[in-house]
Design a protein around this motif. Structure first.
Motif, short mmCIF file in Angstrom:
data_model
loop_
_atom_site.label_atom_id
_atom_site.label_comp_id
_atom_site.label_asym_id
_atom_site.label_seq_id
_atom_site.Cartn_x
_atom_site.Cartn_y
_atom_site.Cartn_z
N SER A 64 0.67 6.35 2.88
CA SER A 64 1.63 5.58 2.08
C SER A 64 2.16 4.35 2.81
N ARG A 65 2.43 4.49 4.09
CA ARG A 65 2.95 3.35 4.87
C ARG A 65 1.93 2.23 4.93
N LEU A 66 0.69 2.56 5.23
CA LEU A 66 -0.36 1.55 5.31
C LEU A 66 -0.67 0.95 3.94
N GLN A 67 -0.60 1.77 2.89
CA GLN A 67 -0.88 1.28 1.55
C GLN A 67 0.13 0.20 1.14
N VAL A 68 1.38 0.41 1.46
CA VAL A 68 2.40 -0.60 1.16
C VAL A 68 2.11 -1.89 1.92
N PHE A 69 1.75 -1.77 3.19
CA PHE A 69 1.40 -2.96 3.98
C PHE A 69 0.21 -3.69 3.36
N ALA A 70 -0.78 -2.94 2.92
CA ALA A 70 -1.98 -3.55 2.34
C ALA A 70 -1.65 -4.28 1.05
N GLN A 71 -0.85 -3.66 0.20
CA GLN A 71 -0.48 -4.28 -1.07
C GLN A 71 0.33 -5.56 -0.85
N GLU A 72 1.24 -5.51 0.10
CA GLU A 72 2.06 -6.70 0.39
C GLU A 72 1.20 -7.81 0.99
N ALA A 73 0.29 -7.46 1.90
CA ALA A 73 -0.56 -8.47 2.52
C ALA A 73 -1.45 -9.15 1.49
N LEU A 74 -2.04 -8.37 0.60
CA LEU A 74 -2.92 -8.94 -0.42
C LEU A 74 -2.12 -9.83 -1.36
N ARG A 75 -0.98 -9.33 -1.84
CA ARG A 75 -0.17 -10.10 -2.79
C ARG A 75 0.31 -11.42 -2.18
N ASP A 76 0.84 -11.36 -0.95
CA ASP A 76 1.36 -12.57 -0.32
C ASP A 76 0.24 -13.58 -0.07
N ASN A 77 -0.93 -13.09 0.30
CA ASN A 77 -2.05 -13.99 0.58
C ASN A 77 -2.56 -14.65 -0.69
N VAL A 78 -2.61 -13.90 -1.78
CA VAL A 78 -3.04 -14.47 -3.06
C VAL A 78 -2.04 -15.53 -3.53
N PHE A 79 -0.75 -15.23 -3.42
CA PHE A 79 0.26 -16.23 -3.76
C PHE A 79 0.08 -17.49 -2.91
#
Length: 847
Positions: free
Chosen positions: A294-309
């Motif tokens: 769960s901890r890594l999944q949150v990091f992954a989702q945030e990294a992808l979202r911020d990079n796409v933005f």
């Protein structure tokens, strides 16, 4: 006496008639009475739930919300509330309540209306499990006889447990456990007295007395329950007064999702539906525990979202989503109604622009709140022209926004920022290279806008991400990290494609003979083509197949050396894990175990382990299997560490991954991939050079990471894949429409000094997401030291020639070799004076 005898005879006759009627009724309905013993093994319809590896609820599937609870786990006060309301003599009668029946009969005779007050809890259980709710005498007779049989078959506690778990309590909630979560977002033991009374009053009118739909009627019903509890002395006067004056606090709570990870939950749902069918999967109460951290999944989702933005915003602002008015402003109430028609997602909120200042704008949210967007949240928004062109940076807010527009905003750190829905797509996936467990998986920017899982379904051209595998084939054939490969134009074309194919570097620059390590670190195209020619095309393709790539996706020409094959991110991350774990091809899997409604494990993963089996064991031949069905009945051992001194793990029941390349080759390629991040040379002597992923060294700031960038022709697909010994991650960025190029951006005068500009490429487009994720994922973990395996030697070489060197200055360095492949000849003084270095490598030079 005559009349008395007549009365006695009449009463006796009536009694006999009653007994006869009951006997007749019993034998009449007997053929239709079900076996109540089935209640001992009844399977309540319970939804499918999907969890992370650390027990966080990811998703819930099924029409009925039910959280089964054992009798002993129900608070005594809630039991009192239910019994005082529904069946005060429950523990005294034997299934039917004569007093209640008499009362119901009297009401029927005097009013002509049928009463429901005669049903005991046991009768309600009988009706709920075996009968319909139609109000007929024959159903009532069946209900009575079933209740008597149930009382003989089950204990009172078992009957009450069935009732508490079976009752429909409104809003798709079945049972008190689900009702506590739906109405109050709590566990049963967290409920207050008025909340318990509210739930206890719902069974008779779950819709009419619902606290969400009809709070005033619900309060009356709750207070009546409290009065019954006071009457039966379950609570005292003080408790009653305080509870009855408590306002209604119930509101709808969805499933208590602790971790939003829709792509992985959909994969888990698909797996169980395929295995068991929809009815059983959605109602059988199964719990799927995935391998997701769960901890890594949150990091992954945030990294992808911020990079796409970040990508989307540097290419410019595409304008408002709607025009709400042009001249005459609408009333706020009307604006709010219109805004509520658009759903917020991914942190973006729809707002209406209500006024503009010189360098700020005021907006109205769907909640009626007025916010100010300062210049810092607006100045990025130069106008989008094409993916390759943007207008000049704006200087005033009215160059960006106009009152009456509906736009998106998002909270970016401490400020509200103008935003927009990105059109670009992305995916990120991480797995444990030691056993193949998928730790993170994000199949796109938003599951809300697209359920297409790009991690497992999107086959995209790999670009330069393929080069480590090409060099693997070359090293296994005899090349070393110090081998000189001519970085010069290729004059002999490959004609297998039907036309003369002459690969070029990007940019079109050549430096002559260059060491293999530098060629891989700087992703030099012509060197990769010469490496595949040395290894032979057939050998290179065989190597790619060993790493898990589909033969059907591999073209039979030299373009494969530059990444023409189309593959999924899951295949890529699995292949890179081979370098991370010492040469073993693990099978990726995402389900750790599946439990039934009783907590029994019905399936348990038995992952392939990246290590040598015990000496006495002979590994079975590798069998290609579906990576999402690699779950066996045997219990899997705990993941092992590759630091085991003998590199031996598991036992006779374990499955071992096949070793497809030697530990020595894996080590050498990993060492070269570290140079992709850290570069080489001596900057003080003007001989320093960057690898294509130099940004990772500045963000992640660890020396136990290695990786490779990848960009295809016209920047349609960009990749970054990399690892440390415990985690492998692949990021892809591109458009779902393969015809679109990622383009390029000009320098934004309003942007930061370290902004990304010029042509999009793997290092700049996919790399930032990998960098941010790995920085957070590995934070707090000590660096894993790099220890050369047995069979690796280190000798000092001359950087210009790759030969042995007697010098100890910046013109030489220690390099690793497989024992027996190290150079045996020393560089001459004339050769050493002709050093070849790239004095400066710009960030855009290599892909």
């Amino acid at each position: 006496m005559k009349w008395f005898k007549r009365i006695i005879i009449a009463l006796f006759s009536l009694a006999l008639l009653g007994v006869g009627a009951i006997a007749a009724a019993y034998f009449y309905v007997l053929p239709d009475l079900p076996d109540v013993n089935t209640l001992k093994t009844v399977k309540l319809q319970t939804p499918l739930r999907v969890f992370s590896s650390d027990g966080k609820l990811i998703s819930q599937f099924g029409e009925k919300r039910r959280i089964p609870v054992a009798f002993e786990d129900v608070p005594p006060l809630l039991i009192d509330a239910v019994l005082d309301t529904e069946d005060a003599r429950f523990f005294e009668h034997h299934g039917i309540d004569p007093i209640g029946i008499t009362r119901a009969a009297f009401i029927l005779i005097t009013t002509g209306k049928k009463s429901q007050g005669a049903s005991t809890i046991t009768q309600q259980v009988a009706r709920g499990f075996f009968l319909s709710r139609e109000k007929t005498y024959i159903r009532k007779i069946k209900e009575i006889f079933l209740a008597i049989k149930i009382e003989k078959a089950l204990s009172k506690e078992q009957i009450l447990e069935l009732y508490l778990n079976r009752s429909f309590l409104g809003n798709r909630a079945y049972g008190v456990g689900a009702a506590a979560q739906v109405y109050y977002g709590k566990e049963l033991d967290q409920l207050t007295l008025p909340e318990m009374a509210m739930i206890a009053g719902l069974p008779q009118a779950p819709s009419a007395a619902n606290p969400i739909r009809n709070p005033s009627r619900a309060m009356n019903r709750r207070n009546w329950v409290l009065s019954r509890m006071l009457e039966k002395q379950s609570i005292n006067k003080t408790q009653y007064t305080e509870a009855s004056q408590t306002p209604i606090t119930a509101k709808y709570h969805g499933a208590e999702i602790n971790l939003y990870a829709p792509y992985i939950s959909e994969m888990a749902r698909d797996y169980l539906v395929d295995k068991l069918g929809e009815d059983e999967a959605y109602t059988g109460g199964y719990n799927i525990y995935t391998t997701i951290d769960s901890r890594l999944q949150v990091f992954a989702q945030e990294a992808l979202r911020d990079n796409v933005f970040a990508y989307d915003e540097r290419h410019g602002y595409r304008g408002p989503t709607k025009i709400l008015w042009t001249e005459t402003p609408l009333d706020n109430a009307v604006i709010i109604t219109k805004l509520k028609q658009t759903r917020a997602f991914q942190g973006m909120v729809p707002v209406a622009v209500i006024s503009i200042d010189e360098q700020s704008a005021q907006v109205l949210t769907p909640d009626g709140e007025e916010l100010t967007i300062e210049w810092q949240g607006l100045n990025w928004a130069r106008k989008y022209i094409t993916n390759k062109r943007q207008s000049k940076a704006p200087k005033k807010a009215d160059q960006i926004l106009t009152p009456g527009e509906q736009v998106w905003i998002r909270n970016n750190g401490d400020i509200w920022q103008l935003s927009q829905v990105p059109k670009v797509s992305s995916a990120i996936v991480s797995l444990d290279p030691n056993n193949g467990a998928i730790r993170t998986l994000v199949g796109g920017f938003s599951f809300h806008t697209s359920q297409y899982n790009r991690v497992t379904q999107a086959k995209r051209q790999l670009g330069s991400n393929i080069k480590p595998f090409i060099y693997t084939a070359a090293i296994d054939k005899g090349y070393t990290l110090a081998t000189l490969i001519n970085n010069a134009p290729i004059n002999k074309p490959d004609t297998r494609q039907g036309t003369a194919w002459r690969p070029k570097n990007s940019p079109d620059k050549y430096t002559g003979p260059t060491r293999l390590k530098m060629g891989l670190a700087q992703s030099i195209n012509v060197m990769a083509v010469r490496a595949i020619r040395y290894a032979t095309l057939d050998t290179a393709i065989e190597t790619l197949i060993k790493f898990g790539f589909d033969p059907a996706d591999l073209p039979k020409n030299e373009s494969v050396a530059l990444g023409s094959p189309s593959v999924t991110p899951l295949q890529v991350v699995t292949a890179f894990s081979v370098f991370a774990n010492g040469g073993y091809k693990v099978e990726p899997f995402f389900i750790d175990r599946i439990e039934d409604a009783y907590g029994d494990i019905i399936e348990k993963s038995n992952p392939t382990l990246a290590c040598a089996p015990p000496a006495a064991e002979v590994p079975e031949p590798a069998i290609e299997v579906d990576p999402f069905a690699s779950m066996a009945q045997e219990l899997a051992p705990a993941p092992i560490s590759l630091e085991d001194p003998d590199n031996i793990c598991g036992d006779s029941d374990s499955r071992f991954a096949p070793q497809i390349i030697s530990e020595q080759t894996a080590f050498l390629i990993t060492d070269a991939l570290k140079s992709v991040i850290w570069g080489g040379g001596n900057w003080s002597k003007r001989t320093g050079w960057n690898g294509t992923a130099w940004r990772a060294s500045r963000v992640v700031k660890r020396h136990d990471i290695a990786g490779k960038t990848g960009t295809t022709n016209e920047s349609r697909d960009t990749w970054f894949s990399g690892f440390n010994p415990n985690l492998t991650t692949t990021v892809w960025v591109g458009f779902d429409d393969h015809g679109q190029e990622l383009g390029r951006t000009s320098w934004n005068a309003n942007g930061a000094r370290d902004q990304i500009s010029a042509a999009e490429a793997g290092a700049k487009t996919a790399g930032p997401a990998w960098n941010e994720f790995m920085k957070n994922a590995l934070a707090g973990q000590p660096e894993v030291p790099s220890s050369p395996p047995e069979g690796i030697v280190s000798v000092r070489i001359d950087l210009a020639t790759g030969k042995l060197s007697r010098k100890t200055d910046y013109t030489s360095k220690f390099e690793y070799f497989v024992s027996g492949t190290e150079p045996t000849e020393f560089a001459t003084e004339a050769e050493e004076s002709n050093n070849i270095f790239i004095e400066d490598s710009t960030e855009d030079l290599f892909q």
